[in-house]
Design a protein around this motif. Structure first.
Motif, short mmCIF file in Angstrom:
data_model
loop_
_atom_site.label_atom_id
_atom_site.label_comp_id
_atom_site.label_asym_id
_atom_site.label_seq_id
_atom_site.Cartn_x
_atom_site.Cartn_y
_atom_site.Cartn_z
N LEU A 313 0.82 -1.22 0.00
CA LEU A 313 0.00 0.00 0.00
C LEU A 313 0.85 1.26 0.00
O LEU A 313 0.47 2.28 -0.59
CB LEU A 313 -0.94 -0.01 1.21
N GLN A 314 1.98 1.24 0.68
CA GLN A 314 2.83 2.42 0.71
C GLN A 314 3.37 2.73 -0.68
O GLN A 314 3.36 3.88 -1.13
CB GLN A 314 4.00 2.19 1.69
N ALA A 317 0.45 4.03 -2.81
CA ALA A 317 0.11 5.43 -2.51
C ALA A 317 1.13 6.38 -3.12
O ALA A 317 0.77 7.44 -3.66
CB ALA A 317 0.03 5.62 -0.99
N GLU A 318 2.40 6.05 -3.06
CA GLU A 318 3.42 6.92 -3.64
C GLU A 318 3.31 6.98 -5.16
O GLU A 318 3.53 8.04 -5.76
CB GLU A 318 4.81 6.41 -3.23
N SER A 323 -2.23 9.61 -0.02
CA SER A 323 -1.69 9.24 1.28
C SER A 323 -1.90 7.75 1.53
O SER A 323 -2.78 7.12 0.92
CB SER A 323 -2.35 10.06 2.39
N LEU A 324 -1.09 7.21 2.43
CA LEU A 324 -1.25 5.81 2.80
C LEU A 324 -2.60 5.58 3.45
O LEU A 324 -3.25 4.54 3.21
CB LEU A 324 -0.12 5.40 3.78
N ARG A 325 -3.09 6.52 4.24
CA ARG A 325 -4.38 6.37 4.88
C ARG A 325 -5.51 6.26 3.83
O ARG A 325 -6.42 5.44 3.97
CB ARG A 325 -4.62 7.55 5.82
N GLN A 328 -5.53 2.89 2.29
CA GLN A 328 -6.13 1.92 3.21
C GLN A 328 -7.65 2.02 3.17
O GLN A 328 -8.36 1.01 3.23
CB GLN A 328 -5.60 2.15 4.62
#
Length: 367
Positions: A313-314, A317-318, A323-325, A328
């Motif tokens: 997920l990180q 997101a990048e 954002s990572l949130r 999620q």
């Protein structure tokens, strides 16, 4: 060059010196009281000539009374000196205890007719000797510690900590004495060590079972299990384990099945299942965009996530500048089916409410 210490060690040293001076004062007073009690007994008890003045009696008794108390101290000092050299000094200690016992017995027996005097003078002798023993023992430990012959003191963990985690506290105390760890750090390291040891022990048992199962002959199985360093194999397995891979596999198994949703543009009526899958938390559902553009962006991102469920997920997101949130949230909402319709859920609910007449007009006030 003389350095003036003003830190905690200097304050502790100052307090220790003050306590020692006060201890000497108490010891001298108690020893003098015990000696006076013995002189009193010596003046009254022996069969002195009737015409001999009391002060002559006191003068003749005083050296013997002083020798008894002083002998207990002198022999105790010799014992302390020999103990600093590593000896047990049982002989000196026995002589010291015998001298003090004699002095206390003289005071108690000689004043038996007056219990108050017996308790006071006998208690002063016991108190003086106890103060001397404790003081000399403390000075002996300080000297041994300064010479590097005595281990440093461990942190004080408290009775509650000992009662709650006896094994952890015992290991933490050993670590603190061996490596100088402070209180909280020693507890954390002790917990980690015990946890690793339990896991490694359980793993070693399974490794041994696996090694034995590879041999049909029980003798060869025993040789193989005994020859190998099972603990080393368990440690190597732990170091090489793919923790992230197992986490992804387990997380994929925990993803809930999709939830069918009602769409006002569909002709087929929606029938709610008897037991629906778990929905995301309410605060996550509120994050679903009501704006069509943002909602379409969520649907696009969920399509990519669904095609590659093992993606980090990180990293995802990048790659998409979110954002990572938020990534999620999308992964939590996507499997429920709330992103399957081209219309945002909030808009669909509003259209359903209008079509059912719930938003036609305000209610008529009661008469």
């Amino acid at each position: 060059m003389n350095l003036i210490h003003t830190g905690p060690e200097a304050r502790i040293s100052t307090h220790s010196q003050a306590a020692e001076r006060v201890a000497w004062v108490f010891y001298c007073i108690a020893a003098a009281g015990s000696t006076i009690g013995q002189i009193w007994v010596g003046v009254q008890t022996p069969p002195w000539p009737a015409d001999l003045a009391w002060w002559w009696r006191a003068a003749m008794v005083t050296p013997f009374a002083a020798v008894i108390d002083l002998g207990g101290v002198v022999t105790s000092a010799f014992a302390d000196a020999r103990q600093r050299l590593g000896e047990t000094a049982y002989g000196w200690r026995a002589l010291s205890a015998g001298a003090v016992t004699t002095g206390v017995a003289i005071n108690i027996i000689g004043h038996a007719d007056v219990p108050y005097l017996a308790v006071v003078f006998g208690g002063l002798g016991v108190f003086a000797y106890s103060v001397w023993l404790l003081h000399s023992a403390a000075r002996r430990r300080d000297a041994l510690r300064a010479a590097g012959k005595l281990a440093d003191t461990a942190p004080v963990y408290g009775l509650a900590q000992w009662r709650r985690e006896p094994a952890v506290t015992r290991r933490a105390r050993t670590l603190a004495l061996a490596s100088g760890y402070p209180l909280h750090e020693s507890l954390d390291i002790a917990r980690a060590q015990l946890r690793d040891e339990r896991r490694r022990t359980a793993l070693a048992q399974h490794v041994e079972t696996l090694i034995r199962s590879r041999h049909a002959d029980p003798v060869r199985a025993a040789i193989a299990a005994t020859t190998l360093d099972i603990d080393a194999v368990a440690a190597a397995l732990t170091a090489q384990s793919d923790v992230a891979g197992w986490a992804r596999v387990i997380n994929a198994d925990l993803v809930p099945p999709p939830l069918p949703t009602a769409d006002p543009h569909d002709n087929e009526p929606y029938t709610a299942p008897a037991v629906g899958p778990a929905m995301p938390p309410t605060d996550v559902l509120r994050r679903i965009p009501t704006n069509q553009t943002a909602y379409d962006r969520w649907r696009q991102l969920w399509t990519e996530l669904a095609t590659d469920p093992d993606i980090d997920l990180q990293t995802f997101a990048e790659q998409h500048g979110i954002s990572l949130r938020q990534a999620q949230w999308i992964r939590s909402v996507g499997p429920t089916g709330l992103l399957n319709s081209p219309t945002p859920p909030a808009v669909r609910l509003a259209e359903l409410a209008r079509s059912n007449g719930h938003l036609a007009s305000p209610a008529t006030p009661a008469t």
